[in-house]
Design a protein around this motif. Structure first.
Motif, PDB file in Angstrom:
ATOM      1  N   ILE A 111       0.811  -1.211   0.000  1.00  0.00           N
ATOM      2  CA  ILE A 111       0.000   0.000   0.000  1.00  0.00           C
ATOM      3  C   ILE A 111       0.853   1.274   0.000  1.00  0.00           C
ATOM      4  O   ILE A 111       0.379   2.338  -0.400  1.00  0.00           O
ATOM      5  N   ASP A 112       2.111   1.175   0.420  1.00  0.00           N
ATOM      6  CA  ASP A 112       2.945   2.376   0.488  1.00  0.00           C
ATOM      7  C   ASP A 112       3.100   3.049  -0.878  1.00  0.00           C
ATOM      8  O   ASP A 112       3.128   4.271  -0.977  1.00  0.00           O
ATOM      9  N   ILE A 113       3.143   2.271  -1.940  1.00  0.00           N
ATOM     10  CA  ILE A 113       3.261   2.881  -3.268  1.00  0.00           C
ATOM     11  C   ILE A 113       1.964   3.594  -3.667  1.00  0.00           C
ATOM     12  O   ILE A 113       1.999   4.641  -4.303  1.00  0.00           O
ATOM     13  N   LEU A 114       0.819   3.051  -3.267  1.00  0.00           N
ATOM     14  CA  LEU A 114      -0.454   3.708  -3.575  1.00  0.00           C
ATOM     15  C   LEU A 114      -0.529   5.078  -2.897  1.00  0.00           C
ATOM     16  O   LEU A 114      -0.958   6.063  -3.498  1.00  0.00           O
ATOM     17  N   GLU A 115      -0.100   5.146  -1.651  1.00  0.00           N
ATOM     18  CA  GLU A 115      -0.110   6.416  -0.921  1.00  0.00           C
ATOM     19  C   GLU A 115       0.860   7.411  -1.553  1.00  0.00           C
ATOM     20  O   GLU A 115       0.549   8.596  -1.677  1.00  0.00           O
ATOM     21  N   ALA A 116       2.024   6.925  -1.989  1.00  0.00           N
ATOM     22  CA  ALA A 116       3.011   7.806  -2.625  1.00  0.00           C
ATOM     23  C   ALA A 116       2.493   8.331  -3.967  1.00  0.00           C
ATOM     24  O   ALA A 116       2.663   9.506  -4.293  1.00  0.00           O
ATOM     25  N   ILE A 117       1.841   7.470  -4.742  1.00  0.00           N
ATOM     26  CA  ILE A 117       1.266   7.906  -6.025  1.00  0.00           C
ATOM     27  C   ILE A 117       0.199   8.963  -5.771  1.00  0.00           C
ATOM     28  O   ILE A 117       0.181  10.016  -6.401  1.00  0.00           O
ATOM     29  N   ALA A 118      -0.701   8.687  -4.838  1.00  0.00           N
ATOM     30  CA  ALA A 118      -1.785   9.621  -4.532  1.00  0.00           C
ATOM     31  C   ALA A 118      -1.241  10.978  -4.088  1.00  0.00           C
ATOM     32  O   ALA A 118      -1.766  12.020  -4.465  1.00  0.00           O
ATOM     33  N   ALA A 119      -0.167  10.970  -3.309  1.00  0.00           N
ATOM     34  CA  ALA A 119       0.420  12.215  -2.804  1.00  0.00           C
ATOM     35  C   ALA A 119       1.276  12.922  -3.854  1.00  0.00           C
ATOM     36  O   ALA A 119       1.795  13.996  -3.608  1.00  0.00           O
ATOM     37  N   GLY A 120       1.439  12.292  -5.026  1.00  0.00           N
ATOM     38  CA  GLY A 120       2.259  12.889  -6.077  1.00  0.00           C
ATOM     39  C   GLY A 120       3.743  12.735  -5.825  1.00  0.00           C
ATOM     40  O   GLY A 120       4.561  13.476  -6.367  1.00  0.00           O
ATOM     41  N   LYS A 121       4.131  11.744  -5.012  1.00  0.00           N
ATOM     42  CA  LYS A 121       5.540  11.545  -4.644  1.00  0.00           C
ATOM     43  C   LYS A 121       6.161  10.325  -5.305  1.00  0.00           C
ATOM     44  O   LYS A 121       7.192   9.846  -4.878  1.00  0.00           O
ATOM     45  N   SER A 122       5.526   9.801  -6.328  1.00  0.00           N
ATOM     46  CA  SER A 122       6.039   8.615  -7.007  1.00  0.00           C
ATOM     47  C   SER A 122       6.066   8.868  -8.505  1.00  0.00           C
ATOM     48  O   SER A 122       5.583   9.883  -8.987  1.00  0.00           O
ATOM     49  N   THR A 123       6.619   7.925  -9.214  1.00  0.00           N
ATOM     50  CA  THR A 123       6.697   8.024 -10.664  1.00  0.00           C
ATOM     51  C   THR A 123       5.317   8.188 -11.290  1.00  0.00           C
ATOM     52  O   THR A 123       4.369   7.521 -10.869  1.00  0.00           O
ATOM     53  N   PRO A 124       5.197   9.058 -12.276  1.00  0.00           N
ATOM     54  CA  PRO A 124       3.913   9.149 -12.976  1.00  0.00           C
ATOM     55  C   PRO A 124       3.666   7.911 -13.849  1.00  0.00           C
ATOM     56  O   PRO A 124       2.542   7.649 -14.249  1.00  0.00           O
ATOM     57  N   ASP A 125       4.722   7.161 -14.112  1.00  0.00           N
ATOM     58  CA  ASP A 125       4.605   5.959 -14.928  1.00  0.00           C
ATOM     59  C   ASP A 125       4.277   4.755 -14.043  1.00  0.00           C
ATOM     60  O   ASP A 125       5.143   3.979 -13.647  1.00  0.00           O
ATOM     61  N   ALA A 126       2.992   4.636 -13.725  1.00  0.00           N
ATOM     62  CA  ALA A 126       2.517   3.529 -12.899  1.00  0.00           C
ATOM     63  C   ALA A 126       1.083   3.210 -13.306  1.00  0.00           C
ATOM     64  O   ALA A 126       0.303   4.105 -13.611  1.00  0.00           O
ATOM     65  N   LEU A 127       0.771   1.926 -13.321  1.00  0.00           N
ATOM     66  CA  LEU A 127      -0.571   1.455 -13.643  1.00  0.00           C
ATOM     67  C   LEU A 127      -1.060   0.630 -12.458  1.00  0.00           C
ATOM     68  O   LEU A 127      -0.390  -0.323 -12.060  1.00  0.00           O
ATOM     69  N   ILE A 128      -2.193   1.010 -11.896  1.00  0.00           N
ATOM     70  CA  ILE A 128      -2.748   0.344 -10.718  1.00  0.00           C
ATOM     71  C   ILE A 128      -3.879  -0.573 -11.173  1.00  0.00           C
ATOM     72  O   ILE A 128      -4.778  -0.146 -11.900  1.00  0.00           O
ATOM     73  N   ALA A 129      -3.819  -1.824 -10.734  1.00  0.00           N
ATOM     74  CA  ALA A 129      -4.828  -2.803 -11.143  1.00  0.00           C
ATOM     75  C   ALA A 129      -5.315  -3.606  -9.948  1.00  0.00           C
ATOM     76  O   ALA A 129      -4.584  -3.821  -8.986  1.00  0.00           O
ATOM     77  N   LEU A 130      -6.567  -4.050 -10.053  1.00  0.00           N
ATOM     78  CA  LEU A 130      -7.122  -4.989  -9.095  1.00  0.00           C
ATOM     79  C   LEU A 130      -7.244  -6.334  -9.803  1.00  0.00           C
ATOM     80  O   LEU A 130      -7.835  -6.420 -10.875  1.00  0.00           O
ATOM     81  N   GLY A 131      -6.650  -7.359  -9.217  1.00  0.00           N
ATOM     82  CA  GLY A 131      -6.669  -8.687  -9.806  1.00  0.00           C
ATOM     83  C   GLY A 131      -5.548  -8.888 -10.795  1.00  0.00           C
ATOM     84  O   GLY A 131      -4.840  -7.948 -11.172  1.00  0.00           O
ATOM     85  N   TYR A 132      -5.383 -10.151 -11.202  1.00  0.00           N
ATOM     86  CA  TYR A 132      -4.359 -10.494 -12.180  1.00  0.00           C
ATOM     87  C   TYR A 132      -4.824 -11.664 -13.030  1.00  0.00           C
ATOM     88  O   TYR A 132      -5.814 -12.320 -12.734  1.00  0.00           O
ATOM     89  N   ALA A 133      -4.088 -11.900 -14.095  1.00  0.00           N
ATOM     90  CA  ALA A 133      -4.340 -13.041 -14.973  1.00  0.00           C
ATOM     91  C   ALA A 133      -3.326 -14.120 -14.624  1.00  0.00           C
ATOM     92  O   ALA A 133      -2.143 -13.821 -14.474  1.00  0.00           O
ATOM     93  N   GLY A 134      -3.787 -15.340 -14.493  1.00  0.00           N
ATOM     94  CA  GLY A 134      -2.885 -16.434 -14.148  1.00  0.00           C
ATOM     95  C   GLY A 134      -3.138 -17.661 -15.000  1.00  0.00           C
ATOM     96  O   GLY A 134      -4.277 -17.924 -15.394  1.00  0.00           O
ATOM     97  N   TRP A 135      -2.069 -18.390 -15.297  1.00  0.00           N
ATOM     98  CA  TRP A 135      -2.141 -19.611 -16.082  1.00  0.00           C
ATOM     99  C   TRP A 135      -1.339 -20.687 -15.358  1.00  0.00           C
ATOM    100  O   TRP A 135      -0.251 -20.419 -14.856  1.00  0.00           O
TER     101      TRP A 135
END
Length: 189
Positions: A111-135
């Motif tokens: 969660i620390d990266i989510l808080e940093a993104i929200a606060a504008g303190k992280s890379t703008p190059d980030a994609l946030i997703a819920l769930g994943y694809a698995g095989w």
């Protein structure tokens, strides 16, 4: 007879136009890991009707956090849809739970990266997703041999710069393919 397949890690998987699986129809998926044990990736072109501020509120994060970057959240795949994943450029900031996919891309689940993104303190190059694809083991290889997927090298521009609705065709274009012209049927002369 068995043969070793090359890893699709740090590649895009492009769904073929004839795929009618509701989870993967018209998707491009970034492959984070691929081995003889299976594969894991994040669908990168399915935006949800959810923004970062609402996600953080749901997670009961720091109430004093001022959201400066309220970016879109994506449906990353049908597995563990309640779990968050952040694809982002590799950088020096140490997050609590990060997996380095390539020299340029990391996957973080803390969660620390989510808080940093929200606060504008992280890379703008980030994609946030819920769930994943698995095989499972061998499943993705079978699907590729059944003509369900194309693969191509991932690019940072497609992953982070293009609008979601342009990513599928842009990935296919790196192979010189227009998906609108493909068919599942074989031609006969």
């Amino acid at each position: 007879m068995s043969f070793k397949t090359s890893s699709l890690r740090d590649q895009f998987l492009i769904s073929m136009p004839h795929m009618h699986d509701a989870h993967f129809e018209h998707t491009v998926t970034y492959i984070c890991d691929h081995s003889e044990y299976g594969a894991m990736g994040i669908v990168i072109n399915r935006p949800l009707d959810l923004r970062l501020d609402a996600l953080l509120k749901h997670l009961d994060t720091d109430d004093g956090l001022q959201v400066k970057d309220n970016r879109q959240i994506y449906a990353g795949g049908p597995v563990q849809e309640e779990r968050g994943f952040v694809l982002h450029r590799a950088q020096d900031s140490p997050w609590l739970a990060t997996y380095q996919v390539s020299d340029e891309i990391c996957l973080t689940t803390s969660i620390d990266i989510l808080e940093a993104i929200a606060a504008g303190k992280s890379t703008p190059d980030a994609l946030i997703a819920l769930g994943y694809a698995g095989w499972g083991a061998g499943q993705l290889e079978r699907e590729i041999s059944d003509n369900a997927w194309l693969s191509c090298p991932a690019t940072l521009d497609i992953l982070f710069k293009l609008p979601a609705e342009q990513r599928l065709q842009a990935a296919a274009s790196t192979l010189g393919i227009n998906l609108d012209l493909l068919t599942a049927q074989a031609g006969h002369a």
